[in-house]
Design a protein around this motif. Structure first.
Motif, PDB file in Angstrom:
ATOM      1  N   LEU A  57       0.715  -1.422  -0.095  1.00 16.48           N
ATOM      2  CA  LEU A  57       0.450  -0.102   0.001  1.00 16.48           C
ATOM      3  C   LEU A  57       0.786   0.951   0.165  1.00 16.48           C
ATOM      4  N   TYR A  58       2.269   1.166   1.281  1.00 19.37           N
ATOM      5  CA  TYR A  58       3.029   2.449   1.003  1.00 19.37           C
ATOM      6  C   TYR A  58       3.795   2.451  -0.404  1.00 19.37           C
ATOM      7  N   GLU A  59       3.657   1.098  -0.614  1.00 23.10           N
ATOM      8  CA  GLU A  59       4.394   1.843  -2.539  1.00 23.10           C
ATOM      9  C   GLU A  59       3.951   1.969  -3.198  1.00 23.10           C
ATOM     10  N   THR A  60       1.984   1.870  -3.608  1.00 28.53           N
ATOM     11  CA  THR A  60       0.999   2.341  -3.682  1.00 28.53           C
ATOM     12  C   THR A  60       1.391   4.114  -3.952  1.00 28.53           C
ATOM     13  N   ALA A  61       0.839   4.348  -2.852  1.00 26.21           N
ATOM     14  CA  ALA A  61       1.058   5.727  -2.834  1.00 26.21           C
ATOM     15  C   ALA A  61       1.943   6.678  -3.143  1.00 26.21           C
ATOM     16  N   SER A  62       3.429   5.772  -3.027  1.00 24.81           N
ATOM     17  CA  SER A  62       4.749   6.827  -3.705  1.00 24.81           C
ATOM     18  C   SER A  62       4.802   6.305  -4.995  1.00 24.81           C
ATOM     19  N   PHE A  63       4.241   5.381  -6.012  1.00 24.13           N
ATOM     20  CA  PHE A  63       4.318   4.853  -7.260  1.00 24.13           C
ATOM     21  C   PHE A  63       2.604   6.801  -7.999  1.00 24.13           C
ATOM     22  N   VAL A  64       2.112   6.499  -7.451  1.00 26.85           N
ATOM     23  CA  VAL A  64       1.307   7.287  -7.724  1.00 26.85           C
ATOM     24  C   VAL A  64       1.675   9.363  -7.764  1.00 26.85           C
ATOM     25  N   GLN A  65       2.320   9.192  -6.877  1.00 26.29           N
ATOM     26  CA  GLN A  65       2.683  10.606  -6.890  1.00 26.29           C
ATOM     27  C   GLN A  65       3.763  10.460  -7.881  1.00 26.29           C
ATOM     28  N   VAL A  66       4.812   9.542  -8.172  1.00 26.62           N
ATOM     29  CA  VAL A  66       5.597   9.669  -9.009  1.00 26.62           C
ATOM     30  C   VAL A  66       5.266   9.860 -10.221  1.00 26.62           C
ATOM     31  N   ALA A  67       3.743   8.827 -10.224  1.00 28.69           N
ATOM     32  CA  ALA A  67       2.952   9.552 -11.943  1.00 28.69           C
ATOM     33  C   ALA A  67       2.648  10.768 -11.956  1.00 28.69           C
ATOM     34  N   VAL A  68       2.160  11.437 -11.169  1.00 26.15           N
ATOM     35  CA  VAL A  68       1.671  12.443 -11.350  1.00 26.15           C
ATOM     36  C   VAL A  68       3.262  13.284 -11.345  1.00 26.15           C
TER      37      VAL A  68
END
Length: 286
Positions: A109-120
Motif C-alpha cells: 500500500l505504501y509503495e502504491t502511494a509512492s508510485f502515484v506521486q511519481v505518476a503525478v
C-alpha cells in the motif's frame, strides 16, 4: 495447514482509490492521442521535439499508474486472503528465517502511494514550459486532463486515509505538497475556450452544414479547431490581428496559429478577408 492472518474487514477506501487510478489512466488516452497527432503534424523540429517529449511523459505516467494499480491490487488481495508476513517453518514447525516472508500488504500500500506521486510528477513534466515554446505547456484535451488530475487527487486522499487508519503514517500532510501541485497544475494547464455566449462581440452565428464535412475530411488538429472557434466568435474579419495576439488568446504559439490559418486557407475554408467560408456572423435575423 498454514495459518492465515486475520485483517480487519476492508472498507470502500481501497476500492475508491482503485477506481480513481483507473479513471486517471483511462483519461490519459485523449491527451496522448492529441499530442501524438500534433507532433506528427508539426513542421518546426524544436516544436516537434517538445511535443514528443510531452507525449513520452504521458506514456511514462501511464506505465507508472499501471504499476500503482498492480500494487494496490496485491495489497487488497493479500489482506482479503489473509496473507501477510508469514514465515517458512523448519522441521520442528518453528519460524525459519533464512527464507523470505510471504510479503506485507501494508508495504504494498505504501509503495502504491509512492508510485502515484511519481505518476503525478510525470504528468507535470509533460506540461513543464520551455523557453522557446512556453505556450505549448497546456492541455489539448482540457476536460480529459482535468479528470486525470482530479482522479489522482481522489486516489491520493483515499490512500492517505487508508494509511492513517493502518498507522502507516502519522501525518496526513505527507501528501500535501503533491495534492497542492495537482491543484496548481489543473489551474495552469486545463484552460478552456469560452462559449459563444461568453463572448460579447458575438451576436449571431450560423454556418452551412457542409462545413462539418469539410473539416472532417481535412483531418484538422486541435490548433485548427481552436482557430476556427476563435474566428467564429469575431464580429469582423479579425484574422488581421497580429499572430502573437491571437496566439496569446488561444494559449498557442504564433507559428501554430500561422500554420492553422494556412491550412484553413489551403482547404478553402478561409476567405481572403479572414472570415470562414459558409459562415454568417452578425445580428440575429428577425
Amino acid at each position: 495447514m498454514a495459518e492465515l492472518t486475520e485483517y480487519p474487514a476492508e472498507d470502500d477506501g481501497l476500492r475508491t482509490a482503485a477506481a480513481a487510478l483507473l479513471t486517471a489512466f483511462e483519461n490519459l488516452g485523449p491527451e496522448h492521442q492529441a499530442l501524438t497527432a500534433e507532433g506528427n503534424g508539426a513542421t518546426a523540429k524544436e516544436r516537434q521535439g517538445t511535443v514528443r517529449r510531452m507525449t513520452q511523459s504521458l506514456v511514462n505516467a501511464s506505465r507508472t499508474l499501471v504499476h500503482a494499480m498492480e500494487l494496490l491490487t496485491q495489497s487488497y488481495g493479500m489482506r482479503a486472503l489473509g496473507i501477510g508476513n508469514q514465515m517458512s517453518k523448519d522441521a520442528d514447525g518453528a519460524d525459519y528465517s533464512p527464507l523470505l516472508t510471504s510479503g506485507n500488504p501494508d508495504e504494498k500500500l505504501y509503495e502504491t502511494a509512492s508510485f502515484v506521486q511519481v505518476a503525478v510528477r510525470r504528468v507535470g513534466e509533460a506540461y513543464e514550459p520551455t523557453k522557446k515554446y512556453p505556450g505549448l505547456a497546456t492541455a489539448r484535451q482540457p476536460q480529459a486532463v482535468r479528470t486525470v488530475l482530479v482522479s489522482l487527487r481522489t486516489a491520493l486522499n483515499g490512500l492517505c486515509a487508508e494509511m492513517m487508519a493502518r498507522d502507516l503514517t502519522e501525518d496526513s500532510a505527507e501528501f500535501a505538497p503533491c495534492l497542492t501541485f495537482l491543484e496548481e497544475l489543473e489551474a495552469r494547464v486545463c484552460t478552456t475556450l469560452p462559449t459563444l455566449a461568453d463572448l460579447p462581440g458575438c451576436k449571431h452565428v450560423t454556418w452551412d452544414t457542409t462545413l462539418y464535412g469539410k473539416l472532417l475530411s481535412a483531418g484538422i488538429g486541435s490548433a485548427e479547431r481552436d482557430v476556427i472557434f476563435w474566428l467564429l466568435c469575431q464580429p469582423t474579419a479579425q484574422e488581421q490581428q497580429p499572430l502573437d495576439e491571437i496566439a496569446t488568446q488561444l494559449h498557442l504559439e504564433s507559428d501554430q496559429v500561422d500554420e492553422a490559418l494556412k491550412k484553413l486557407r489551403a482547404i478553402g475554408l478561409l476567405r481572403a478577408d479572414g472570415t470562414l467560408v459558409s459562415v454568417y456572423n452578425g445580428p440575429a435575423p428577425a
